[in-house]
Design an enzyme around this catalytic site. Sequence first.
Site, PDB file in Angstrom:
ATOM      1  CG  HIS A  58     -11.200 -17.679  -0.607  1.00 37.24           C
ATOM      2  ND1 HIS A  58     -12.140 -18.030  -1.146  1.00 37.24           N
ATOM      3  CD2 HIS A  58      -9.940 -18.309  -1.334  1.00 37.24           C
ATOM      4  CE1 HIS A  58     -11.788 -19.023  -2.015  1.00 37.24           C
ATOM      5  NE2 HIS A  58     -10.651 -19.209  -2.166  1.00 37.24           N
ATOM      6  CE  LYS A 187      -8.984 -24.240 -12.427  1.00 35.26           C
ATOM      7  NZ  LYS A 187      -9.619 -22.810 -12.296  1.00 35.26           N
ATOM      8  CD  GLU A 221     -12.551 -27.738  -8.260  1.00 34.98           C
ATOM      9  OE1 GLU A 221     -12.263 -26.840  -7.183  1.00 34.98           O
ATOM     10  OE2 GLU A 221     -13.190 -27.366  -9.243  1.00 34.98           O
ATOM     11  CG  ASP A 249     -12.713 -28.043  -3.256  1.00 35.86           C
ATOM     12  OD1 ASP A 249     -12.946 -28.122  -2.091  1.00 35.86           O
ATOM     13  OD2 ASP A 249     -12.153 -26.952  -3.838  1.00 35.86           O
ATOM     14  CG  ASP A 259     -12.683 -24.836 -12.581  1.00 38.88           C
ATOM     15  OD1 ASP A 259     -13.098 -25.766 -12.484  1.00 38.88           O
ATOM     16  OD2 ASP A 259     -12.476 -24.079 -11.690  1.00 38.88           O
ATOM     17  CG  ASP A 295     -14.779 -25.013  -5.232  1.00 39.46           C
ATOM     18  OD1 ASP A 295     -15.450 -23.943  -5.110  1.00 39.46           O
ATOM     19  OD2 ASP A 295     -13.651 -24.981  -5.471  1.00 39.46           O
TER      20      ASP A 295
HETATM   21  C1  GLT Z   1     -11.270 -20.464  -6.307  1.00 43.54           C
HETATM   22  C2  GLT Z   1     -11.026 -21.968  -7.107  1.00 43.54           C
HETATM   23  C3  GLT Z   1     -11.467 -23.364  -6.262  1.00 43.54           C
HETATM   24  C4  GLT Z   1     -10.708 -23.134  -5.159  1.00 43.54           C
HETATM   25  C5  GLT Z   1     -11.041 -22.069  -3.995  1.00 43.54           C
HETATM   26  C6  GLT Z   1     -10.347 -22.071  -2.731  1.00 43.54           C
HETATM   27  S1  GLT Z   1     -10.954 -20.466  -4.647  1.00 43.54           S
HETATM   28  O1  GLT Z   1     -12.967 -20.530  -6.453  1.00 43.54           O
HETATM   29  O2  GLT Z   1     -11.615 -21.931  -8.107  1.00 43.54           O
HETATM   30  O3  GLT Z   1     -11.148 -24.361  -7.093  1.00 43.54           O
HETATM   31  O4  GLT Z   1     -10.965 -24.452  -4.356  1.00 43.54           O
HETATM   32  O5  GLT Z   1      -8.967 -21.057  -2.906  1.00 43.54           O
HETATM   33 MN    MN Z   2     -12.885 -25.388  -9.995  1.00 45.55          MN
HETATM   34 MN    MN Z   3     -11.684 -25.932  -5.684  1.00 47.29          MN
END
Ligand code: GLT
Ligand code: MN
Ligand code: MN
Length: 396
Positions: A58, A187, A221, A249, A259, A295
């Site tokens: 970031h 998310k 993700e 991710d 999360d 991630d």
């Molecule tokens: C943050 C979030 C992640 C994102 C990142 C990118 S930042 O840590 O929880 O899932 O991928 O902005």
């Molecule tokens: Mn996450």
């Molecule tokens: Mn992420």
Amino acid sequence: MTDSFDPSPAAGDRFSFGLWTVGNPGADPFGPAVRPRISPTEIVAGLSKAGAWGVNLHDNDLIPFGASAAKRDQIVADFKQALSDHNMIVPMATTNLFSHPVFRDGAFTSSDAKVRAFAVRKAMRAIELGVELNAKTVVFWGGREGVETDAARDCRDAIQWFRECLDFLCAWTKDQGWDLKFALEAKPNEPRGDIYLATTGHMLAFIETLEHSEMCGVNPETAHENMPGLSMVHAVAQAMEANKLFHIDLNAQKIGRYDQDLRFGSEDLKGAFFLVRLLEGTCNRPAYTGPRHFDAHAYRTEDVAGVWDFATGCMRTYKILAARAKAFDKDSEVQQILADNHADPDGVGSMLTSYSASNRDQLEALQLDADAMAAKGHRYERLDQLAQEYLMGVRG
Ligand code: GLT
Ligand code: MN
Ligand code: MN
């Protein structure tokens, strides 16, 4: 598994981590940091040593919010030097549109047009930084794009403002002559009570409404799909099938929790196995060729040495699962069960690929005995047990 198999990560594997992942000092909502923050240049050195290929960031992982131009340039120069010293690249850059209190009620979806303007301008500066570091992909994760109460606004306004900001940024990027891809990350909740465009599926539908949809795809993700109990494999497959998997991710998550961003494969190992199988290419479909980004972060129990155990673990697990998946796909019994289920000796599938009068007539003339078809078992118990045995390392 053969003795010669080496799961040590190497640059050709295209593994990447964010500065915010290995740099996570272990703070949570109930307690402070438990380990020192590793500096960006130390992260570059450490990741390179561990066998990673790329490091993502970031804007504010590298440059503190509000830093002077001179300070910014110095930090960027030092970081570039570390990248070149350690043969590392920056495949992806993103914008922090969630930490500063100005974004407490959203960035691109804030009801305040001045906040939206501030967010777009911050994203422009972050994209410039990404270009300076040679990044090819820009991720947008809208952590604050949501509500605790829908009394705040009509959700349709929020979606429209989100679209306007992305259209603006796409057009500006093109105007600069830069060939970048935008990857939108969904998310469902956390930190907001409900986040707009909650899943990869929502994002894929939204992308089709953008002015420059061709430069926009998704960044699914694992944890974000698994939190509400959805299948990451299916989300990723839909994105791949639509040529929209621009980034990924990888991490791990127990369904239904906050999360967790756990080490890849450390929960739902079977889900991770089928995800890696999909990404690496299976059933005569092409592989995903983009970065394999993790991630995730180390358990709060860990010191800095544990952080490197964590990072190495993510990459080793990916490679081991890739090898296990290839062996599973090559197994003759697996192939036989799949072939039996997919068999189409009368070419019926081709009648359904498109509508025509001739296909319609052939379809109408088919002898289809529903009871006979229903009587057949599919042998998925055996197929899945074979997958389990490859996964457990007792076969192949
Ligand atoms: C943050 C979030 C992640 C994102 C990142 C990118 S930042 O840590 O929880 O899932 O991928 O902005
Ligand atoms: Mn996450
Ligand atoms: Mn992420």
